[in-house]
Design a protein around this motif. Structure first.
Motif, PDB file in Angstrom:
ATOM      1  N   SER A   1      11.977  -6.130  -4.278  1.00  0.00           N
ATOM      2  CA  SER A   1      12.706  -6.995  -5.171  1.00  0.00           C
ATOM      3  C   SER A   1      11.923  -8.029  -5.740  1.00  0.00           C
ATOM      4  O   SER A   1      10.885  -8.269  -5.005  1.00  0.00           O
ATOM      5  N   PRO A   2      12.473  -9.198  -6.449  1.00  0.00           N
ATOM      6  CA  PRO A   2      11.684 -10.275  -6.637  1.00  0.00           C
ATOM      7  C   PRO A   2      11.354 -11.233  -5.486  1.00  0.00           C
ATOM      8  O   PRO A   2      10.512 -12.166  -5.455  1.00  0.00           O
ATOM      9  N   TRP A   3      12.197 -10.674  -4.147  1.00  0.00           N
ATOM     10  CA  TRP A   3      11.684 -11.367  -2.886  1.00  0.00           C
ATOM     11  C   TRP A   3      11.017 -10.859  -1.854  1.00  0.00           C
ATOM     12  O   TRP A   3      10.835 -11.194  -0.753  1.00  0.00           O
ATOM     13  N   ALA A   4      10.250  -9.790  -2.474  1.00  0.00           N
ATOM     14  CA  ALA A   4       9.452  -8.898  -1.353  1.00  0.00           C
ATOM     15  C   ALA A   4       7.791  -9.609  -1.354  1.00  0.00           C
ATOM     16  O   ALA A   4       7.536  -9.681  -2.736  1.00  0.00           O
ATOM     17  N   ARG A   5       7.354  -9.214  -0.316  1.00  0.00           N
ATOM     18  CA  ARG A   5       5.905  -9.472  -0.516  1.00  0.00           C
ATOM     19  C   ARG A   5       5.207  -8.325   0.082  1.00  0.00           C
ATOM     20  O   ARG A   5       5.453  -8.096   1.395  1.00  0.00           O
ATOM     21  N   THR A   6       4.245  -7.756  -0.373  1.00  0.00           N
ATOM     22  CA  THR A   6       3.594  -6.555  -0.009  1.00  0.00           C
ATOM     23  C   THR A   6       2.126  -6.945   0.363  1.00  0.00           C
ATOM     24  O   THR A   6       1.605  -7.581  -0.483  1.00  0.00           O
ATOM     25  N   LEU A   7       1.886  -6.726   1.624  1.00  0.00           N
ATOM     26  CA  LEU A   7       0.239  -6.923   1.931  1.00  0.00           C
ATOM     27  C   LEU A   7      -0.529  -5.717   1.724  1.00  0.00           C
ATOM     28  O   LEU A   7      -0.116  -4.691   2.098  1.00  0.00           O
ATOM     29  N   VAL A   8      -1.488  -5.901   0.591  1.00  0.00           N
ATOM     30  CA  VAL A   8      -2.017  -4.724   0.130  1.00  0.00           C
ATOM     31  C   VAL A   8      -3.562  -4.691   0.963  1.00  0.00           C
ATOM     32  O   VAL A   8      -4.569  -5.578   0.641  1.00  0.00           O
ATOM     33  N   SER A   9      -3.782  -3.897   1.771  1.00  0.00           N
ATOM     34  CA  SER A   9      -4.915  -3.606   2.610  1.00  0.00           C
ATOM     35  C   SER A   9      -5.555  -2.266   2.351  1.00  0.00           C
ATOM     36  O   SER A   9      -6.666  -2.206   3.270  1.00  0.00           O
ATOM     37  N   THR A  10      -5.408  -1.660   1.611  1.00  0.00           N
ATOM     38  CA  THR A  10      -5.913  -0.414   1.266  1.00  0.00           C
ATOM     39  C   THR A  10      -6.538  -0.493  -0.212  1.00  0.00           C
ATOM     40  O   THR A  10      -5.952  -1.418  -0.984  1.00  0.00           O
ATOM     41  N   PRO A  11      -7.598   0.186  -0.694  1.00  0.00           N
ATOM     42  CA  PRO A  11      -8.193  -0.097  -1.875  1.00  0.00           C
ATOM     43  C   PRO A  11      -7.622   0.202  -3.334  1.00  0.00           C
ATOM     44  O   PRO A  11      -6.525   1.209  -3.156  1.00  0.00           O
ATOM     45  N   LEU A  12      -7.525  -0.379  -4.238  1.00  0.00           N
ATOM     46  CA  LEU A  12      -6.807  -0.349  -5.248  1.00  0.00           C
ATOM     47  C   LEU A  12      -7.468   1.260  -6.098  1.00  0.00           C
ATOM     48  O   LEU A  12      -6.506   1.484  -6.866  1.00  0.00           O
ATOM     49  N   TYR A  13      -8.135   1.832  -5.625  1.00  0.00           N
ATOM     50  CA  TYR A  13      -8.640   2.853  -6.419  1.00  0.00           C
ATOM     51  C   TYR A  13      -7.949   4.248  -5.764  1.00  0.00           C
ATOM     52  O   TYR A  13      -8.130   5.546  -6.079  1.00  0.00           O
ATOM     53  N   SER A  14      -7.350   3.991  -4.832  1.00  0.00           N
ATOM     54  CA  SER A  14      -6.507   4.849  -3.961  1.00  0.00           C
ATOM     55  C   SER A  14      -4.969   4.972  -4.400  1.00  0.00           C
ATOM     56  O   SER A  14      -4.273   4.176  -4.498  1.00  0.00           O
TER      57      SER A  14
ATOM     58  N   ALA B   1       9.124  -7.018  -9.497  1.00  0.00           N
ATOM     59  CA  ALA B   1       8.910  -8.378  -9.388  1.00  0.00           C
ATOM     60  C   ALA B   1       8.585  -8.991  -8.028  1.00  0.00           C
ATOM     61  O   ALA B   1       8.873 -10.138  -8.000  1.00  0.00           O
ATOM     62  N   GLY B   2       7.990  -8.327  -7.207  1.00  0.00           N
ATOM     63  CA  GLY B   2       7.705  -8.712  -5.978  1.00  0.00           C
ATOM     64  C   GLY B   2       6.366  -9.435  -5.916  1.00  0.00           C
ATOM     65  O   GLY B   2       5.888  -9.602  -7.125  1.00  0.00           O
ATOM     66  N   CYS B   3       5.909  -9.547  -4.930  1.00  0.00           N
ATOM     67  CA  CYS B   3       4.378 -10.270  -4.769  1.00  0.00           C
ATOM     68  C   CYS B   3       3.477  -9.476  -4.164  1.00  0.00           C
ATOM     69  O   CYS B   3       3.885  -9.093  -2.908  1.00  0.00           O
ATOM     70  N   ALA B   4       2.200  -9.399  -4.452  1.00  0.00           N
ATOM     71  CA  ALA B   4       1.145  -8.451  -3.801  1.00  0.00           C
ATOM     72  C   ALA B   4       0.304  -9.526  -3.185  1.00  0.00           C
ATOM     73  O   ALA B   4      -0.301 -10.507  -3.848  1.00  0.00           O
ATOM     74  N   VAL B   5       0.182  -9.600  -1.967  1.00  0.00           N
ATOM     75  CA  VAL B   5      -0.702 -10.224  -1.185  1.00  0.00           C
ATOM     76  C   VAL B   5      -1.981  -9.242  -0.752  1.00  0.00           C
ATOM     77  O   VAL B   5      -1.869  -8.507  -0.001  1.00  0.00           O
ATOM     78  N   LEU B   6      -2.982  -9.967  -1.460  1.00  0.00           N
ATOM     79  CA  LEU B   6      -4.247  -8.856  -1.250  1.00  0.00           C
ATOM     80  C   LEU B   6      -5.320  -9.282  -0.361  1.00  0.00           C
ATOM     81  O   LEU B   6      -5.506 -10.334   0.072  1.00  0.00           O
ATOM     82  N   MET B   7      -5.646  -8.161   0.266  1.00  0.00           N
ATOM     83  CA  MET B   7      -6.919  -8.351   1.271  1.00  0.00           C
ATOM     84  C   MET B   7      -8.084  -7.382   0.608  1.00  0.00           C
ATOM     85  O   MET B   7      -8.011  -6.310   0.282  1.00  0.00           O
ATOM     86  N   PRO B   8      -9.256  -8.326   0.444  1.00  0.00           N
ATOM     87  CA  PRO B   8     -10.462  -7.320   0.117  1.00  0.00           C
ATOM     88  C   PRO B   8     -10.841  -6.091   0.785  1.00  0.00           C
ATOM     89  O   PRO B   8     -11.394  -5.483   0.269  1.00  0.00           O
ATOM     90  N   LYS B   9     -10.596  -6.591   2.033  1.00  0.00           N
ATOM     91  CA  LYS B   9     -11.067  -5.418   3.174  1.00  0.00           C
ATOM     92  C   LYS B   9     -10.257  -5.839   4.276  1.00  0.00           C
ATOM     93  O   LYS B   9      -9.957  -6.878   4.845  1.00  0.00           O
ATOM     94  N   PHE B  10      -9.928  -4.634   4.712  1.00  0.00           N
ATOM     95  CA  PHE B  10      -8.906  -4.648   5.935  1.00  0.00           C
ATOM     96  C   PHE B  10      -9.709  -5.264   7.137  1.00  0.00           C
ATOM     97  O   PHE B  10     -10.834  -4.782   7.532  1.00  0.00           O
ATOM     98  N   ASP B  11      -9.110  -6.136   7.662  1.00  0.00           N
ATOM     99  CA  ASP B  11      -9.376  -6.824   9.134  1.00  0.00           C
ATOM    100  C   ASP B  11      -8.094  -6.844  10.083  1.00  0.00           C
ATOM    101  O   ASP B  11      -7.319  -7.454   9.598  1.00  0.00           O
ATOM    102  N   THR B  12      -8.290  -6.233  11.117  1.00  0.00           N
ATOM    103  CA  THR B  12      -7.040  -6.539  11.963  1.00  0.00           C
ATOM    104  C   THR B  12      -6.426  -7.816  12.169  1.00  0.00           C
ATOM    105  O   THR B  12      -5.157  -7.924  11.914  1.00  0.00           O
ATOM    106  N   GLN B  13      -7.086  -8.741  12.712  1.00  0.00           N
ATOM    107  CA  GLN B  13      -6.548  -9.951  12.905  1.00  0.00           C
ATOM    108  C   GLN B  13      -6.428 -10.806  11.831  1.00  0.00           C
ATOM    109  O   GLN B  13      -5.105 -11.419  11.681  1.00  0.00           O
TER     110      GLN B  13
END
Length: 843
Positions: free
Chosen positions: A526-539, A553-565
């Motif tokens: 929804s417009p209030w969702a925030r998704t953490l994207v930790s897998t590559p965009l080509y997948s 209408a949510g928000c994508a929070v991007l990780m260039p590369k997955f890191d646990t911490q």
């Protein structure tokens, strides 16, 4: 917001804690004492947010007021029934609850004052609440207008009125509320399940009426109970009989006590609510928070309870919006343009310290689209990108779609030769590249003849025939390009995994992708969702969560590369609600020693796909990580699709769920006939969501299809599995990975499930190796648990004592780390190659 008790709560606490002269108390009429306590609670209560509108009015002969936070959706309305309980009463005392609900729920709140007391018996109060409900449906803060979504909520004793109002609405066949109830577990009255029908005041107490478990009532409390109940016995059960009739109503949230003196009673009350089906299991609230009086909304626990209620209402209301928005074909790019108009100030993308609102993101998409069009890109042309996840990559991907073109995301795991072949196969005319991948492209750049002279664009570099991203987009209009979208045109070409040769390009049409993101509203996108994207965009794994986020209408929070911490830090910092993870990421997160130190309470749903998630890991996710867990099994090609709602079916964690609605599954044996329940075979599927084919590879496309007697096209999965009597699919193995030993089929998954239970085994891959006696025999390659060094022979013996005679493992080999693709799939082909050089695998 400041923390700690409000002035009103302090005033009431002072009255309650004052020593009582029993002799003097006996000289005071109980009604007079009640009035004194009310006056103490009416101390002026400053608003926690003075930007809200407070509009006083009279509704059903009672004092009421509209509470509207800035920017709230006034067509979404909440009837807030303020009860009095024993001492807390009056709109003034309760106003801040309505203020916070308007903010958190993004809606208009009609607050109505009920000091539930002897002079306002329950049945009469309920009649007035029903009249207030009718008023709310037809009137808003600006006057007469119909509510698009309506909810009812009550705090303290008003929660009992709210629950009974829902029962009454159901009985009368009236327009039903979506539901949302806040109830107290202490010092409140609740009606019996039939008092709203009989008009008999047969209320019983809910919760422990004493201030200490088993402790005596104060004189004032006993007077209040006697006043309200007459000669009724204040001794009560821990859960109201009202609960017995609430099943089947819209999803409700019953928020009850979360402190030491109420915990036992509250837990039992909560359990009964779950048993009655009152609390939606999909919501999976990890805790039950105490919010029994609205005066103390500044106390963190009460504020959190209201936040969660608000989140629930926003999501439920948005589902109605989404159903209308996506009732017919809506291209994702068009949906995103509408998002920018509807929610311009909501965040769309976050990467590190950089972020874009939906209005800003939309402008960047338009600039990119216009830049591509100026470069000669036309509808259905192809644009390629090779980079890690970044804000700029998001602009390229969705700007390409805005231009009417098809995005071709490339994998950095591929060889230079494979990348050149993908570029040639896709007919990509523009290539966006990150500097870190130049070593893959520079050796084959001369072969990329389909790319124009100005079509080589560097995300973070320039020179040597590459123009910079900034220069490419600079000076182009931020106006929408106005390209008309054809549903049959390509959305993306995703190349199947592989590091050698030429992977197949899987073409998805716009029409297929348009059916994927609308359903996301049902799981909280929804417009209030925030998704953490930790897998590559080509997948395609990433697309399964990214597209619903952006479409809704949510928000994508991007990780260039997955890191646990870093994943855990971002989840806590941004109050992440959704994440798509692959099994190896779940394993690494739970292996992280400080996992439990991070606040993950904002999560609504986690997802897993790309490889089977082990049963033990699923159980840890649903018990140790707030929010639900959904496992997807499917193919990038589409057609085959299963969903496991793990938090709802904990007894089915060994499966990958049942067919996604709209999908059909069948298990086909070697003879081409459907297999009965419980028998293994290859998994075939069909649905509306199927690829248009492998791009420019018709022969391979036809090889992947199977046609039934009616001529229906089915997608072959290449996976082996079996369906149980309930229609849940147990995944066994890739068909090509199946071990044929002595003429019998051995499924590696069965052997791996046994080995992974050993405490010294972190992960394992079982493969077929040549055998002079059996043709093929199982060999286990074990990745040990960190810090362990198991004895391979002992491990082999341990496993074989737990396996059938025809399944026994011939050898165990230790490996420091299993080879994996960038999305976590174990690369069994690489593991097999050394054993099969010069040999031909039977399967």
């Amino acid at each position: 917001m400041k923390k700690g008790p409000s002035k009103g709560l302090l005033a009431v606490t002072a009255v309650l804690s004052a020593p009582q002269d029993q002799g003097a108390a006996g000289d005071i009429d109980p009604k007079q004492r009640l009035q004194q306590r009310r006056e103490s609670s009416d101390a002026e209560q400053p608003l926690v947010d003075e930007s809200v509108r407070v509009i006083p009015l009279q509704v059903a002969g009672c004092a009421a007021e509209w509470i509207v936070a800035p920017g709230a959706d006034e067509s979404t309305r909440l009837l807030m029934i303020h009860g009095g309980g024993f001492i807390m009463c009056g709109l003034n005392s309760h106003r801040n609850t309505s203020v916070m609900m308007s903010k958190y729920a993004n809606c208009a709140v009609l607050a109505i004052d009920y000091r539930l007391a002897p002079e306002t018996p329950f049945p009469g109060a309920l009649d007035d609440c029903a009249a207030a409900w009718d008023y709310l449906l037809d009137n808003g803060p600006q006057g007469a207008s119909e509510a698009s979504s309506a909810y009812v909520m009550g705090d303290s004793a008003g929660g009992n009125l709210a629950a009974s109002l829902l029962l009454r609405l159901r009985q009368e066949g009236a327009r039903m509320a979506k539901g949302a109830i806040l109830m107290s577990a202490a010092l409140d009255l609740t009606c019996s399940s039939d008092s709203w029908i009989t008009n008999n005041v047969s209320d019983v107490m809910l919760g422990n009426p004493a201030l200490q478990p088993g402790g005596p009532l104060t004189g004032a409390d006993r007077d209040w109970i006697n006043l309200y109940m007459g000669d009724g016995d204040p001794a009560q059960s821990l859960a109201s009989p009202l609960m017995d009739d609430l099943g089947g109503l819209p999803p409700l949230l019953i928020m009850v006590g979360e402190n030491e003196r109420l915990r036992d009673d509250s837990v039992r009350f909560h359990e009964k609510a779950i048993a009655a089906g009152v609390i939606s299991r999909l919501e999976r609230w990890p805790h039950v928070y105490h919010a029994w009086t609205s005066v103390n909304v500044e106390v963190p626990e009460a504020d959190l309870a209201l936040r969660r209620m608000g989140e629930f209402i926003r999501r439920e209301s948005y589902k109605q919006v989404a159903a209308k928005r996506f009732s017919e074909f809506v291209d994702l790019s068009d949906a995103m343009a509408e998002n920018a108009r509807r929610w311009p100030h909501h965040l769309a993308v976050i990467e590190g310290e950089h972020q874009l609102s939906w209005a800003q993101f939309d402008e960047q998409l338009n600039r990119m689209a216009n830049a591509l069009i100026a470069e000669g890109i036309r509808p259905n042309d192809k644009v390629a990108a090779l980079a890690r996840n970044s804000l700029e990559y998001m602009v390229v991907m969705f700007g390409t779609l805005r231009a009417g073109a098809c995005i071709v995301p490339l994998s950095g795991m591929a060889s230079s030769e494979a990348l050149a072949a993908m570029m040639d196969n896709s007919d990509a005319k523009v290539l966006f590249l990150e500097a870190g991948y130049r070593e893959l492209i520079d050796p084959v750049r001369e072969q990329l003849t389909g790319v124009g002279d100005n079509g080589f664009v560097g995300f973070d570099f320039e020179g040597d025939g590459w123009q910079s991203y900034a220069d490419f987009i600079a000076g182009h209009s931020s106006d929408h390009p106005g390209i008309e979208i054809d549903p049959s045109h390509g959305f993306n070409i995703i190349y199947s995994s592989g590091t050698t040769g030429v992977p197949k390009g899987i073409l998805h049409a716009r029409s297929m992708r348009s059916r994927e993101f609308p359903a996301g509203a049902s799981t909280g996108y929804s417009p209030w969702a925030r998704t953490l994207v930790s897998t590559p965009l080509y997948s395609n794994t990433t697309m399964a969560s990214l597209l619903p986020t952006m479409g809704n209408a949510g928000c994508a929070v991007l990780m260039p590369k997955f890191d646990t911490q870093r994943f855990l830090e971002l989840a806590e910092e941004h109050a992440i609600t959704h994440a798509m993870l692959v099994p190896v990421q779940y394993q690494r997160l739970f292996d992280f020693e400080k996992f439990a130190d991070y606040d993950l309470s904002s999560f609504l749903m986690k997802y897993s796909t790309s490889a089977p998630l082990r049963e033990d890991l699923k159980r840890r996710v649903i018990t140790e990580w707030p929010g639900g867990l959904i496992e997807f099994y499917g193919m990038t090609e589409g057609g085959v699709g299963c969903i496991l709602l793990a938090h709802m079916f904990p007894h089915k964690l060994h499966t990958v769920g049942f067919a996604i609605p709209g999908n059909q599954l069948t298990i086909v044996g070697e003879d081409g006939n459907a297999m009965p329940v419980g028998e293994a075979g290859e998994i075939y599927g069909r649905s509306r969501n199927m690829m248009d084919g492998y791009f420019k590879a018709q022969a391979k496309t036809e090889e992947s299809y199977w046609y039934d007697e009616a001529g229906h096209r089915w997608q072959r999965s290449g996976d082996m599995g079996r369906l149980d009597a309930d229609g849940f699919l147990e995944l066994l193995d890739r068909k090509k990975d199946m071990i044929i030993s002595g003429g019998f089929n051995v499924f590696a998954a069965d052997l791996e499930d046994v080995l992974v239970r050993h405490e010294e085994v972190n992960d394992v891959a079982v493969i077929a190796v040549p055998s002079s006696d059996w043709g093929e025999t199982p060999l286990a390659i074990v990745e040990p648990t960190p810090g362990c060094q198991p004895d391979p022979v002992e491990l082999q013996e341990w496993a074989n004592t737990r396996l059938g005679k025809g399944q026994r493992i011939s050898e165990v080999v230790l490996i420091e780390e299993l080879p994996r693709s960038t999305i976590g799939k174990v690369l069994k082909r690489e593991l097999r190659e050394p054993f099969w050089q010069g040999e031909k695998k039977i399967s």
